[in-house]
Design an enzyme around this catalytic site. Sequence first.
Site, PDB file in Angstrom:
ATOM      1  N   HIS A  67       0.764  -1.137   0.098  1.00  0.00           N
ATOM      2  CA  HIS A  67      -0.124   0.085   0.012  1.00  0.00           C
ATOM      3  C   HIS A  67       0.873   1.199  -0.136  1.00  0.00           C
ATOM      4  CE1 HIS A  67      -2.085   3.288   2.504  1.00  0.00           C
ATOM      5  NE2 HIS A  67      -2.838   3.027   1.712  1.00  0.00           N
ATOM      6  N   GLU A  70       2.177   1.617  -3.249  1.00  0.00           N
ATOM      7  CA  GLU A  70       1.173   2.312  -4.075  1.00  0.00           C
ATOM      8  C   GLU A  70       1.060   3.854  -4.137  1.00  0.00           C
ATOM      9  OE1 GLU A  70      -3.013   3.922  -3.320  1.00  0.00           O
ATOM     10  OE2 GLU A  70      -3.071   1.759  -2.797  1.00  0.00           O
ATOM     11  N   HIS A  71       1.117   4.360  -2.703  1.00  0.00           N
ATOM     12  CA  HIS A  71       1.102   5.751  -2.530  1.00  0.00           C
ATOM     13  C   HIS A  71       2.116   6.648  -3.350  1.00  0.00           C
ATOM     14  CE1 HIS A  71      -1.640   7.172   0.698  1.00  0.00           C
ATOM     15  NE2 HIS A  71      -2.048   5.865   0.356  1.00  0.00           N
ATOM     16  N   GLU A 142      -4.467   8.165   7.276  1.00  0.00           N
ATOM     17  CA  GLU A 142      -5.334   6.942   6.677  1.00  0.00           C
ATOM     18  C   GLU A 142      -5.378   5.955   7.727  1.00  0.00           C
ATOM     19  OE1 GLU A 142      -3.702   5.796   2.958  1.00  0.00           O
ATOM     20  OE2 GLU A 142      -5.556   4.404   2.568  1.00  0.00           O
TER      21      GLU A 142
END
Lengths: 430, 428
Positions: A67, A70-71, A142
Amino acid sequence: MEELVYTQLNETVYQETLDNGLKVFLLSKPEMAKTFGIFTTNYGSIDQTFTPIGKSEKVTVPEGIAHFLEHKLFEKEDRDVFQDFTRLGASANAFTSFTKTAYLFSATSQIDKNVQTLLDFVQDPYFSEESVEKEKGIIAQEIRMYDDQPDWRSFFGTIQSLYHDHPVKVDIAGTVDSIQKITKDDLYTCYETFYHPSNMVLFVAGNIEPESMMTMIRDNQVKKEFPDAPEINRSYPEEPASAAKKEHSITMPVTTAKAMVGVKENVDGLTGEELVRGELLSGMILDYYFSRSGVFYEELYKNDLIDDSFQFETELDRQFGFTILGGDSRKPDEMASRIKEMLHELKEQRISDEDFTRMKRKKIGQFMRAMNSLEFIANQFTHYHTLGTDLFEVLPIIESLTADDAEEYLQHWLKEDAITVFQVKPQANA
Amino acid sequence: MKITEETLLEKEGYRLHILPSKKYKTITIVAKFKAPLKREGITERALLPHVLQKATNNHPNVRSLQSAFENLYGTALSSDGSKKGENHVISFRMEVVNEAYLNDQEPILEEAVQLFNEVLFDPKTEGEGFDSSIVDREKQTLEQKITSIKDDKMSYANMRLMDHMCKDEPYALHVHGYLEDLETITSEKLYAYYKEMIAKDMLDVYVIGDMDQKAIEKLTDQYFSRKGSTNADDDQVSVTKEVKEAREVIEREEVNQGKLHLGYRTYTKFGDDDYYALQIFNGIFGGFPSSKLFMNVREKHSLAYYAASRFESHKGLLLVFSGVDPKDFDQAKSIILEQMDAMKNGDFTEDQVEETKEQVIHQLQETMDNANGMIEVLYHQMLSGAEMPANELIDNIRKVTKEQVVQMAKKIELDTIYFLTSKEGGES
């Protein structure tokens, strides 16, 4: 370029495997204004231990890295890729799941440039110490946001109770602590191993002309160099068939308690088609008993054990599978124990042919409705493809299913020790 | 004429909108009931869709009604209540598979429309009321829904902001209704309210999909006509409140993340000349990942995962929302306020204006690719009396100048800063 024609659905998919291994699928829908493109790698949060490309020793990377990566792919040395899409009048996004990381855009103009931008930014990583540090604050917020969401906590809590060691139990975004350990070098290691074109799928659906689009994609890819890709060697811990915990609960400042009943599904040795078939059958059986037309739903609802928030799902993927039923309840203990009994009761019953036909019709209708969405088609087609099956072949599969198949499925389903109950309890004086 | 090939027909007691489209494998039918937003009756309006979807005189329980929908290839019926400015709209949406895609091409559309008619016009009754066991159970469900709004912190913070900001305006009313009303609602009272709503609310019926227009008209004539109803538009025009002084409200709950929501007044509504400038303003300020809020609160200072703005078209509000650590309240607040100042000072480029136009146009076209999105766009247009075709709408967006965006920014006034934070929050 190969044409796959689906007569009943009135759709044609164009596919090609490029020389570098990239799988490309195109679906032309000229009546739509928009085009949706999604570039997916078969790599998600569960792929934590693997042999990096060009190395011989296994490594285990920090939780939440897929993840995080991905950012970070959106940030380049000189710019933020969101701005590139903005300039092209498009909107872009990305997501990470247990088994996939996907980058996507939707646009109504400059489609070729948008597809190129999608391919180019994903295939040109730039990670620096500084930008990695900067991202930690954003991702921490997040994670904090999810920490405050009782629905997410109850879903994930159930999975954590089902699994002993398998990384499916690790939160997709990792934890505020685990992401602190991520370094620039870790990101490159993961990137080089999992973002090779042979591990990726591009799906473009919408207002496109397949022939010229495929040529453009081919030209884009042929200009780039990639090393030869050996088979990716991933490893996962041995995972018992039983649930890790029989029951577990957390407290949160919620007004209403939540209870979830989780069933660990055995997916060992199942082919992609078997996973799809299992998901369909399980969905139809649960629908028959637990949707608003079902006897069990009726009983639970009348007795105030569940409310409108009640949900259920079965997810079967490579490596893991689960069924989860539950939601808000004023009597969570009673709800959970009654649902557990119901699961055993339904195993002993047979759905009549007439009722099974009704559930088939419902499933066909759901599928047709979903086919209105380019996003659904592109996402699910990619998912099915990585499992080795074809989304558009689901319709004939549903049509072939019978009440006997459901009965047979139930015979192998549900071992007592594979069940867990997870609760979110209201904090005192919340 | 309109945004798409829309056929608009005044029918007996309803308005029919037919939207032929080959985009979908289904046919979507939406019935919208509109009435002025009032404190009185708001809880009844929240409760009614739940009760109506449970049983009809012909299908007297949930299982029987749901099974009938399932047999029609899982025809889906859903409903929701929403605010459109200071009016309340209950929408019933039905989506049925287009027969052309079924193996046996079985005619299911008429049966589905008939079932829709039953749900709306022939609910299960008992004497002069609804079935009381259904009403009692749905009251419990609604009660639970009202109490659990608090569990979704983003919605809760937004609701609290509206409570403070629009305190004496109908807009602050809660669409889920109020607990104190539930005690007094009986199945007879609810039924009386239903009779009034079904007769007097303004009813618009939209049908979108690949279909034969004449056949659709025949079906809707048979199943949606309201004899004796004038279908009058009892529109409540929203009041415009002047801001005297901006307020700051801090509330505390058990949260990990603080919710920072800011409410502004734009004095511009759907249908106004400068509405297009507002769309561009919002895009540059906080509407997209390229916006000032996203770039500064998130990318530059790493304070948040999300920081964005949106506007309420029929009420003239602009809302900013972000999730930040409780200790970062002051910093996040000043960064957000600085971004608004920058907008007022024209601190953005012509290129940004042009790029934002393309983004807004893309968003509009994307919305119109979706059946429900298309219906919402047309319904908004009709309510505001600003009907225009898509190309004109797009032209108007393209014509916006930087100067107009600055003028819009200058018109916007801060009303309320709301922060939902932790019990031991570190903010000053």
